[in-house]
Design a protein around this motif. Structure first.
Motif, PDB file in Angstrom:
ATOM      1  N   LEU A  76       0.582  -1.336  -0.284  1.00 46.10           N
ATOM      2  CA  LEU A  76       0.414  -0.069  -0.386  1.00 46.10           C
ATOM      3  C   LEU A  76       1.199   1.156   0.073  1.00 46.10           C
ATOM      4  CD1 LEU A  76      -2.524  -1.269   2.286  1.00 46.10           C
ATOM      5  CD2 LEU A  76      -2.364  -1.337  -0.097  1.00 46.10           C
ATOM      6  N   GLN A  77       2.235   1.803   0.794  1.00 46.58           N
ATOM      7  CA  GLN A  77       3.264   3.199   1.095  1.00 46.58           C
ATOM      8  C   GLN A  77       4.219   2.237  -0.136  1.00 46.58           C
ATOM      9  OE1 GLN A  77      -0.007   3.294   4.243  1.00 46.58           O
ATOM     10  NE2 GLN A  77       1.074   5.396   4.665  1.00 46.58           N
ATOM     11  N   SER A  78       4.765   1.218   1.430  1.00 50.51           N
ATOM     12  CA  SER A  78       5.730   1.088   0.335  1.00 50.51           C
ATOM     13  C   SER A  78       6.619  -0.546   0.103  1.00 50.51           C
ATOM     14  CB  SER A  78       7.136   1.221   2.221  1.00 50.51           C
ATOM     15  OG  SER A  78       8.205   0.402   1.456  1.00 50.51           O
ATOM     16  N   TYR A  79       7.694  -0.867  -0.510  1.00 54.98           N
ATOM     17  CA  TYR A  79       8.063  -2.311  -1.325  1.00 54.98           C
ATOM     18  C   TYR A  79       8.114  -3.184   0.304  1.00 54.98           C
ATOM     19  CZ  TYR A  79       8.162  -1.564  -6.277  1.00 54.98           C
ATOM     20  OH  TYR A  79       7.509  -1.722  -7.674  1.00 54.98           O
ATOM     21  N   THR A  80       9.002  -2.254   1.189  1.00 52.73           N
ATOM     22  CA  THR A  80       8.860  -3.021   2.354  1.00 52.73           C
ATOM     23  C   THR A  80       8.094  -3.723   3.247  1.00 52.73           C
ATOM     24  OG1 THR A  80       8.825  -0.836   3.673  1.00 52.73           O
ATOM     25  CG2 THR A  80      10.609  -1.669   3.106  1.00 52.73           C
ATOM     26  N   GLU A  81       6.656  -3.449   2.998  1.00 45.80           N
ATOM     27  CA  GLU A  81       5.540  -3.846   3.243  1.00 45.80           C
ATOM     28  C   GLU A  81       5.157  -5.520   3.105  1.00 45.80           C
ATOM     29  OE1 GLU A  81       2.450  -2.199   2.160  1.00 45.80           O
ATOM     30  OE2 GLU A  81       2.719  -0.440   2.405  1.00 45.80           O
ATOM     31  N   ARG A  82       5.717  -5.091   2.002  1.00 46.04           N
ATOM     32  CA  ARG A  82       5.949  -6.911   1.790  1.00 46.04           C
ATOM     33  C   ARG A  82       6.421  -7.819   1.110  1.00 46.04           C
ATOM     34  NH1 ARG A  82       5.207  -6.530  -5.595  1.00 46.04           N
ATOM     35  NH2 ARG A  82       3.424  -4.899  -5.294  1.00 46.04           N
ATOM     36  N   ILE A  83       7.764  -7.891   3.168  1.00 44.87           N
ATOM     37  CA  ILE A  83       8.211  -9.130   2.734  1.00 44.87           C
ATOM     38  C   ILE A  83       8.555  -8.540   4.755  1.00 44.87           C
ATOM     39  CG2 ILE A  83      10.614 -10.158   2.891  1.00 44.87           C
ATOM     40  CD1 ILE A  83      11.613  -8.756   0.128  1.00 44.87           C
ATOM     41  N   GLN A  84       8.522  -9.151   5.230  1.00 46.30           N
ATOM     42  CA  GLN A  84       7.862  -9.400   6.860  1.00 46.30           C
ATOM     43  C   GLN A  84       8.665 -10.499   7.776  1.00 46.30           C
ATOM     44  OE1 GLN A  84       3.571  -8.436   7.421  1.00 46.30           O
ATOM     45  NE2 GLN A  84       3.896  -6.679   7.216  1.00 46.30           N
ATOM     46  N   ILE A  85       8.901 -10.210   8.665  1.00 40.76           N
ATOM     47  CA  ILE A  85       9.627 -11.218   9.710  1.00 40.76           C
ATOM     48  C   ILE A  85       8.409 -10.810  11.279  1.00 40.76           C
ATOM     49  CG2 ILE A  85      11.090 -12.675  10.878  1.00 40.76           C
ATOM     50  CD1 ILE A  85      11.309 -12.451   8.747  1.00 40.76           C
ATOM     51  N   ASN A  86       7.803 -11.987  10.805  1.00 49.78           N
ATOM     52  CA  ASN A  86       6.845 -12.175  12.312  1.00 49.78           C
ATOM     53  C   ASN A  86       5.752 -10.856  11.802  1.00 49.78           C
ATOM     54  OD1 ASN A  86       7.675 -14.536  13.173  1.00 49.78           O
ATOM     55  ND2 ASN A  86       8.602 -12.918  15.722  1.00 49.78           N
ATOM     56  N   ASP A  87       5.664  -9.761  12.641  1.00 46.84           N
ATOM     57  CA  ASP A  87       4.328  -8.654  11.843  1.00 46.84           C
ATOM     58  C   ASP A  87       5.225  -7.523  12.011  1.00 46.84           C
ATOM     59  OD1 ASP A  87       5.213  -8.436  14.819  1.00 46.84           O
ATOM     60  OD2 ASP A  87       2.775  -7.694  15.041  1.00 46.84           O
ATOM     61  N   GLY A  88       6.457  -7.625  11.861  1.00 48.93           N
ATOM     62  CA  GLY A  88       7.752  -5.767  10.909  1.00 48.93           C
ATOM     63  C   GLY A  88       8.112  -6.202   9.860  1.00 48.93           C
ATOM     64  N   ASN A  89       7.960  -5.376   8.963  1.00 47.22           N
ATOM     65  CA  ASN A  89       8.128  -5.154   7.835  1.00 47.22           C
ATOM     66  C   ASN A  89      10.172  -5.085   7.942  1.00 47.22           C
ATOM     67  OD1 ASN A  89       5.387  -4.750   7.109  1.00 47.22           O
ATOM     68  ND2 ASN A  89       6.610  -2.419   6.638  1.00 47.22           N
ATOM     69  N   ILE A  90      10.547  -5.349   6.918  1.00 49.63           N
ATOM     70  CA  ILE A  90      12.330  -5.363   6.495  1.00 49.63           C
ATOM     71  C   ILE A  90      12.263  -4.463   6.191  1.00 49.63           C
ATOM     72  CG2 ILE A  90      11.952  -5.742   4.226  1.00 49.63           C
ATOM     73  CD1 ILE A  90      14.116  -7.130   3.762  1.00 49.63           C
ATOM     74  N   THR A  91      13.565  -4.228   6.525  1.00 46.01           N
ATOM     75  CA  THR A  91      14.024  -2.417   7.027  1.00 46.01           C
ATOM     76  C   THR A  91      14.242  -2.344   5.534  1.00 46.01           C
ATOM     77  OG1 THR A  91      15.673  -2.912   7.691  1.00 46.01           O
ATOM     78  CG2 THR A  91      14.542  -2.526   9.250  1.00 46.01           C
ATOM     79  N   GLU A  92      14.455  -0.657   5.642  1.00 44.42           N
ATOM     80  CA  GLU A  92      14.712  -0.305   3.587  1.00 44.42           C
ATOM     81  C   GLU A  92      16.168  -0.836   3.632  1.00 44.42           C
ATOM     82  OE1 GLU A  92      13.843   3.660   3.251  1.00 44.42           O
ATOM     83  OE2 GLU A  92      11.797   3.321   3.338  1.00 44.42           O
ATOM     84  N   GLU A  93      17.030  -0.127   5.121  1.00 40.28           N
ATOM     85  CA  GLU A  93      18.526  -0.700   4.579  1.00 40.28           C
ATOM     86  C   GLU A  93      18.806  -2.513   4.364  1.00 40.28           C
ATOM     87  OE1 GLU A  93      22.638  -0.891   7.732  1.00 40.28           O
ATOM     88  OE2 GLU A  93      20.479  -0.639   8.055  1.00 40.28           O
ATOM     89  N   ALA A  94      18.242  -3.296   4.624  1.00 40.80           N
ATOM     90  CA  ALA A  94      18.095  -4.327   4.442  1.00 40.80           C
ATOM     91  C   ALA A  94      17.562  -5.178   3.114  1.00 40.80           C
ATOM     92  CB  ALA A  94      17.301  -5.754   5.412  1.00 40.80           C
ATOM     93  N   PHE A  95      16.802  -4.035   2.609  1.00 41.29           N
ATOM     94  CA  PHE A  95      15.558  -3.878   1.295  1.00 41.29           C
ATOM     95  C   PHE A  95      16.895  -3.924  -0.091  1.00 41.29           C
ATOM     96  CE2 PHE A  95      13.048  -3.029  -2.062  1.00 41.29           C
ATOM     97  CZ  PHE A  95      11.871  -3.771  -1.967  1.00 41.29           C
TER      98      PHE A  95
END
Length: 435
Positions: A76-95
């Motif tokens: 919806l807002q950021s590509y980081t929403e697509r890859i999650q661990i538990n209920d947290g998005n991947i960080t921009e740096e890790a992405f």
């Protein structure tokens, strides 16, 4: 790569469009060492509800103390929403780091004469690689499109889920529900159980494919079903029964009859995992379901003295779910709608379900080249629902500012018709709420 560089790289990959087929992703995963074989997987497809079911299952698993990866689309807002661990998005740096590692593998396969992978294939590979890095116990993976030729379909899951089958994405999956069902049934693997809420002809096709593959089918209204449901404050209580266990009383914050079916599918899938995995219990599963949230799926927010509803309602079945849920919660209260619809959707059906006499509709373009021209939709709305008022607005933010200005305390503003406009709408709402 920085996050911005990763986005630029993905943007350039999107020019290859959508190309069904598994050759590119297979080569790409081999170049990365097939990380998707290092953890258990639940694979979810269906026309509607797959994101919700993916969320329910992943919440049930990580509430049971397991480490869970989740791959969904679109964002919806950021590509980081697509890859999650538990209920947290991947960080921009890790992405950024992840995409640069996948790019190395992409360059390798291209130099070996394989066609360039699509944006979705690169994201799929990135998710599978990240889940291995993060040592997840499970990954809950949502299909991007269809099933059979989708880039996620290189996995061998513990359970496959096909939520339902209705007409959507005809260009890639066929023009009839039967053809579409064949595509969705493409995720069925040898001896892997399948949970589905598909009915009628699509169910028969799923059952036929499952039979060929010696996969047991658990079908809604045959092997599991809903005994009762009641809307309560903040959500609904649902009693789900299965053939081989006591009925479960479940709470979900997500509204609508369609969510009760999604929840029933998730329950069945988690119970199948429970047979082999002692860390999951009825209690932890129930708690996980109660905690599940999934943005933009009949999401009701109260603020600015109004009631806001953010919902995809981006195809005929989704629009019908919107209409039923709205009627259940708000009866026939008139509403102001901010709407965009894509060109390749059944626009008439969406308008008929969502727009009622007495509603005001502000039509905006969605931020994609697949968007329908707002003027065209305004004409259609005036024709289909002559007692509604329809006009265009330049952007989601302009439309919301206008809707706010022309409504009064207690009124309802709904944003729907395409998932693509929900990011901007939620951003506007959060911004206004913080000022």
């Amino acid at each position: 790569m920085t996050y911005q560089e990763a986005l630029a790289y993905l943007e350039q990959a999107s020019s290859f469009g959508i190309k069904p087929g598994l050759e590119r992703i297979t080569a790409l995963m081999e170049a990365l060492g097939n990380p998707q074989e290092d953890y258990k997987i639940v694979h979810v497809t269906g026309t509607n509800g797959k994101g919700s079911v993916t969320s329910y299952i992943s919440y049930a698993l990580f509430t049971s103390g397991l480490r869970v990866g989740r791959f969904t689309s679109p964002h919806l807002q950021s590509y980081t929403e697509r890859i999650q661990i538990n209920d947290g998005n991947i960080t921009e740096e890790a992405f950024g780091n992840l995409i640069s590692r996948v790019k190395v593998a992409v360059d390798t396969i291209i130099s070996n004469g394989i066609e360039a992978p699509t944006q979705f294939e690169i994201l799929t590979a990135a998710a599978f690689l990240f889940f291995k890095d993060q040592a997840v116990d499970y990954a809950v993976v949502e299909v991007g499109l269809g099933g059979l030729l989708d880039s996620t379909n290189i996995v061998t899951p513990k359970v496959s889920v096909i939520t339902n089958v209705t007409i959507d994405h005809q260009a890639y999956c066929g023009d009839t529900v039967e053809e579409i069902a064949r595509h969705k049934a493409g995720i069925i693997k040898s001896k892997v159980p399948v949970v589905t809420a598909a009915q009628d002809a699509p169910l028969r096709i799923i059952e036929d494919v499952a039979k060929e593959k010696h996969a047991k089918v658990y079908a809604f209204n045959k092997d599991f079903g809903i005994d009762s449901r009641s809307a309560v404050t903040g959500g609904q209580m649902i009693t789900v029964s299965t053939n081989d266990a006591a009925p479960a009383m479940l709470f979900t914050t997500m509204a609508g009859i369609h969510q009760s079916v999604n929840l029933a599918c998730a329950l069945m899938a988690v119970r199948l995992l429970m047979k082999e995995d002692k860390s999951i219990s009825e209690e932890t599963m129930r708690e996980g379901f109660a905690r599940t949230t999934w943005a933009g799926r009949f999401e009701v927010k109260r603020g600015l003295d109004r009631t806001f509803i953010f919902d995809g309602a981006h195809n005929a079945a989704g629009a019908e779910s919107f209409s039923m849920t709205y009627a259940e919660l708000f009866k026939d209260a008139p509403k102001t709608i901010v709407m965009a619809i894509l060109k390749d959707k059944n626009q008439d059906a969406i308008i008929r379900e969502v727009v009622k006499a007495g509603d005001t509709v502000l039509v905006v373009p969605a931020p994609t080249d697949r968007t329908e021209v707002p003027e065209v939709l305004v004409e259609k709305i005036r024709h289909i629902v002559p007692k509604a008022v329809a006009q265009t607005a330049d952007s989601v933010k302009d439309a919301l500012a206008l809707a706010y200005k022309h409504t009064k305390n207690g009124d309802i503003i709904a944003v729907c018709g395409s998932l693509y406009i929900l990011g901007d709408a939620r951003q506007w709402f959060n911004h206004e709420m913080s000022h």
